[in-house]
Scaffold this active site. Sequence first.
Site, PDB file in Angstrom:
ATOM      1  N   ASN A 109     -33.670  67.006  14.151  1.00 11.64           N
ATOM      2  CA  ASN A 109     -32.302  67.428  14.445  1.00 11.64           C
ATOM      3  C   ASN A 109     -32.096  68.889  14.093  1.00 11.64           C
ATOM      4  OD1 ASN A 109     -31.896  64.806  15.219  1.00 11.64           O
ATOM      5  ND2 ASN A 109     -30.934  64.187  13.298  1.00 11.64           N
ATOM      6  N   HIS A 116     -37.724  71.011  14.908  1.00  7.83           N
ATOM      7  CA  HIS A 116     -37.227  71.599  16.157  1.00  7.83           C
ATOM      8  C   HIS A 116     -36.268  72.755  15.882  1.00  7.83           C
ATOM      9  CE1 HIS A 116     -38.239  67.583  18.311  1.00  7.83           C
ATOM     10  NE2 HIS A 116     -39.294  68.363  18.176  1.00  7.83           N
TER      11      HIS A 116
HETATM   12  C1  BV8 Z   1     -44.456  71.872  22.944  1.00  8.49           C
HETATM   13  C2  BV8 Z   1     -34.183  71.442  19.952  1.00  8.49           C
HETATM   14  C3  BV8 Z   1     -46.377  73.199  23.409  1.00  8.49           C
HETATM   15  C4  BV8 Z   1     -33.352  72.003  21.050  1.00  8.49           C
HETATM   16  C5  BV8 Z   1     -35.602  69.727  20.972  1.00  8.49           C
HETATM   17  C6  BV8 Z   1     -45.804  64.862  28.319  1.00  8.49           C
HETATM   18  C7  BV8 Z   1     -46.300  64.174  27.232  1.00  8.49           C
HETATM   19  C8  BV8 Z   1     -46.154  64.681  25.954  1.00  8.49           C
HETATM   20  C9  BV8 Z   1     -45.490  65.893  25.745  1.00  8.49           C
HETATM   21  C10 BV8 Z   1     -44.991  66.550  26.823  1.00  8.49           C
HETATM   22  C11 BV8 Z   1     -45.149  66.059  28.109  1.00  8.49           C
HETATM   23  N1  BV8 Z   1     -44.533  66.930  28.960  1.00  8.49           N
HETATM   24  C12 BV8 Z   1     -44.013  67.953  28.242  1.00  8.49           C
HETATM   25  C13 BV8 Z   1     -44.303  67.742  26.957  1.00  8.49           C
HETATM   26  C14 BV8 Z   1     -43.968  68.574  25.835  1.00  8.49           C
HETATM   27  C15 BV8 Z   1     -42.531  68.378  25.401  1.00  8.49           C
HETATM   28  C16 BV8 Z   1     -42.138  66.915  25.322  1.00  8.49           C
HETATM   29  O1  BV8 Z   1     -42.434  66.238  24.367  1.00  8.49           O
HETATM   30  N2  BV8 Z   1     -41.439  66.448  26.365  1.00  8.49           N
HETATM   31  C17 BV8 Z   1     -41.072  65.041  26.396  1.00  8.49           C
HETATM   32  C18 BV8 Z   1     -39.569  64.910  26.599  1.00  8.49           C
HETATM   33  C19 BV8 Z   1     -41.871  64.375  27.489  1.00  8.49           C
HETATM   34  N3  BV8 Z   1     -42.492  68.935  24.084  1.00  8.49           N
HETATM   35  C20 BV8 Z   1     -42.268  70.239  23.951  1.00  8.49           C
HETATM   36  O2  BV8 Z   1     -42.018  70.997  24.868  1.00  8.49           O
HETATM   37  C21 BV8 Z   1     -42.366  70.764  22.531  1.00  8.49           C
HETATM   38  N4  BV8 Z   1     -43.195  71.936  22.544  1.00  8.49           N
HETATM   39  O3  BV8 Z   1     -45.011  70.859  23.272  1.00  8.49           O
HETATM   40  O4  BV8 Z   1     -45.020  73.108  22.972  1.00  8.49           O
HETATM   41  C22 BV8 Z   1     -46.804  74.555  23.066  1.00  8.49           C
HETATM   42  C23 BV8 Z   1     -47.807  74.715  22.134  1.00  8.49           C
HETATM   43  C24 BV8 Z   1     -48.256  75.991  21.851  1.00  8.49           C
HETATM   44  C25 BV8 Z   1     -47.651  77.099  22.449  1.00  8.49           C
HETATM   45  C26 BV8 Z   1     -46.603  76.929  23.365  1.00  8.49           C
HETATM   46  C27 BV8 Z   1     -46.169  75.649  23.674  1.00  8.49           C
HETATM   47  C28 BV8 Z   1     -40.999  71.181  22.030  1.00  8.49           C
HETATM   48  C29 BV8 Z   1     -40.112  69.967  21.896  1.00  8.49           C
HETATM   49  C30 BV8 Z   1     -38.828  70.353  21.166  1.00  8.49           C
HETATM   50  C31 BV8 Z   1     -37.668  70.346  22.127  1.00  8.49           C
HETATM   51  N5  BV8 Z   1     -36.439  70.633  21.377  1.00  8.49           N
HETATM   52  N6  BV8 Z   1     -34.512  70.048  20.256  1.00  8.49           N
HETATM   53  C32 BV8 Z   1     -31.961  71.408  21.050  1.00  8.49           C
HETATM   54  O5  BV8 Z   1     -31.629  70.566  20.193  1.00  8.49           O
HETATM   55  O6  BV8 Z   1     -31.170  71.811  21.929  1.00  8.49           O
HETATM   56  S1  BV8 Z   1     -35.927  68.119  21.299  1.00  8.49           S
HETATM   57  C33 BV8 Z   1     -34.551  67.144  21.175  1.00  8.49           C
HETATM   58  O7  BV8 Z   1     -35.031  65.815  21.370  1.00  8.49           O
HETATM   59  C34 BV8 Z   1     -33.851  67.079  19.814  1.00  8.49           C
HETATM   60  O8  BV8 Z   1     -34.464  67.850  18.802  1.00  8.49           O
HETATM   61  C35 BV8 Z   1     -33.992  65.618  19.456  1.00  8.49           C
HETATM   62  O9  BV8 Z   1     -33.981  65.380  18.133  1.00  8.49           O
HETATM   63  C36 BV8 Z   1     -35.297  65.365  20.068  1.00  8.49           C
HETATM   64  C37 BV8 Z   1     -35.850  64.025  20.100  1.00  8.49           C
HETATM   65  O10 BV8 Z   1     -34.875  63.169  20.611  1.00  8.49           O
HETATM   66  P1  BV8 Z   1     -34.350  62.052  19.609  1.00  8.49           P
HETATM   67  O11 BV8 Z   1     -33.990  62.692  18.318  1.00  8.49           O
HETATM   68  O12 BV8 Z   1     -35.331  60.954  19.555  1.00  8.49           O
HETATM   69  O13 BV8 Z   1     -33.012  61.645  20.299  1.00  8.49           O
HETATM   70  P2  BV8 Z   1     -32.859  60.648  21.541  1.00  8.49           P
HETATM   71  O14 BV8 Z   1     -31.494  60.871  22.100  1.00  8.49           O
HETATM   72  O15 BV8 Z   1     -34.061  60.732  22.422  1.00  8.49           O
HETATM   73  O16 BV8 Z   1     -32.913  59.197  20.865  1.00  8.49           O
HETATM   74  C38 BV8 Z   1     -31.863  58.813  19.998  1.00  8.49           C
HETATM   75  C39 BV8 Z   1     -32.325  57.553  19.323  1.00  8.49           C
HETATM   76  O17 BV8 Z   1     -31.365  57.216  18.344  1.00  8.49           O
HETATM   77  C40 BV8 Z   1     -32.445  56.373  20.269  1.00  8.49           C
HETATM   78  O18 BV8 Z   1     -33.653  55.687  20.020  1.00  8.49           O
HETATM   79  C41 BV8 Z   1     -31.245  55.488  19.879  1.00  8.49           C
HETATM   80  O19 BV8 Z   1     -31.548  54.101  20.013  1.00  8.49           O
HETATM   81  C42 BV8 Z   1     -31.105  55.827  18.422  1.00  8.49           C
HETATM   82  N7  BV8 Z   1     -29.768  55.625  17.863  1.00  8.49           N
HETATM   83  C43 BV8 Z   1     -28.572  55.742  18.506  1.00  8.49           C
HETATM   84  N8  BV8 Z   1     -27.573  55.491  17.615  1.00  8.49           N
HETATM   85  C44 BV8 Z   1     -28.169  55.228  16.413  1.00  8.49           C
HETATM   86  C45 BV8 Z   1     -29.567  55.308  16.573  1.00  8.49           C
HETATM   87  N9  BV8 Z   1     -30.431  55.101  15.564  1.00  8.49           N
HETATM   88  C46 BV8 Z   1     -29.912  54.793  14.370  1.00  8.49           C
HETATM   89  N10 BV8 Z   1     -28.579  54.689  14.121  1.00  8.49           N
HETATM   90  C47 BV8 Z   1     -27.686  54.893  15.127  1.00  8.49           C
HETATM   91  N11 BV8 Z   1     -26.375  54.778  14.884  1.00  8.49           N
END
Ligand code: BV8
Length: 255
Positions: A111, A128
Amino acid sequence: MTSLTDATDQVPEAILDLARGAARVCVLTGAGMSAESGIPTFRDVQVGLWERFDPAELASPQAWERDHAQVWAWYAWRASLVRRAAPNAGHEALAAWQRRPGVDLAVVTQNVDDLHERAGAEVLAHVHGSLFTLRCARCDRPSDAAYPEVTGPVGHLDPPVCGVCGGPVRPGVVWFGEALPEADFLAGADAAREADLVLVVGTSGLVHPAATIPHLAGARGVPVVEVNPRETAVSEAADEVWRAPAAEALPALVA
Ligand code: BV8
Ligand code: ZN
């Protein structure tokens, strides 16, 4: 599946035993940790707040290059939401657990909000980045600029400019396609691998490489417990899952 009400009335025995016996705990949190503080998550179906913005699209260098003012407006709005929000009972419970003598608890968060800190917790790693650490997009110098107060989704706001080079100021967050701060990621991964217990709270486990952290711990035989109302990409790597919301489950666990 245990109903949420039952689950939060008593902590599942196996999870309570793991928590009680753990001297070194690593907690990986995601957007669900802040959901009960009123901060919308990234991927849950949202009404209103994200209808007009696709987080994955706007949290990218491409969106910034295309339209600084729209991206800056989106972050100013999110910063205003966070400033108006309060840490929830889940944040408070983790901070209390961290203060407990004999417990070494590392908070590793995806977060970008400051709610863990505002609850009094020390955060080992913001993998992040952080919403409130602003920096120049051109020369990378930290900036002491601040987001304007924004009360609703606005289209465009010109970002402040760097006092040294005149470049636009950007949020100190990690955008999709950007590398994670290496020190933070390594610290988080090490804490998970060396823990007696890894708790994964409120993350869909879809964003890499942060999502690998529970798997790194599991590969070392560290017990992994998931706290999340829904099944996620981490669930199958968890030894125990607790289908409960963070702000109800964590206080019960730490009681
Ligand atoms: C990188 C900051 C390389 C910005 C964020 C294919 C496979 C693997 C990876 C990739 C791929 N294609 C592309 C990639 C890479 C990509 C990636 O992972 N993409 C995914 C989506 C496929 N990753 C990147 O680009 C990363 N960088 O790989 O760089 C590199 C290396 C060297 C040199 C250059 C480059 C960078 C990733 C970071 C992105 N930035 N945030 C901003 O905030 O604006 S990510 C963003 O998503 C937030 O930080 C957030 O925290 C994060 C993860 O999401 P979650 O926290 O899990 O939130 P989400 O909504 O998804 O889920 C919420 C959960 O809470 C749910 O499960 C729900 O059930 C639960 N919930 C709801 N209510 C509650 C609860 N739980 C408990 N209690 C409740 N009450
Ligand atoms: Zn600059």
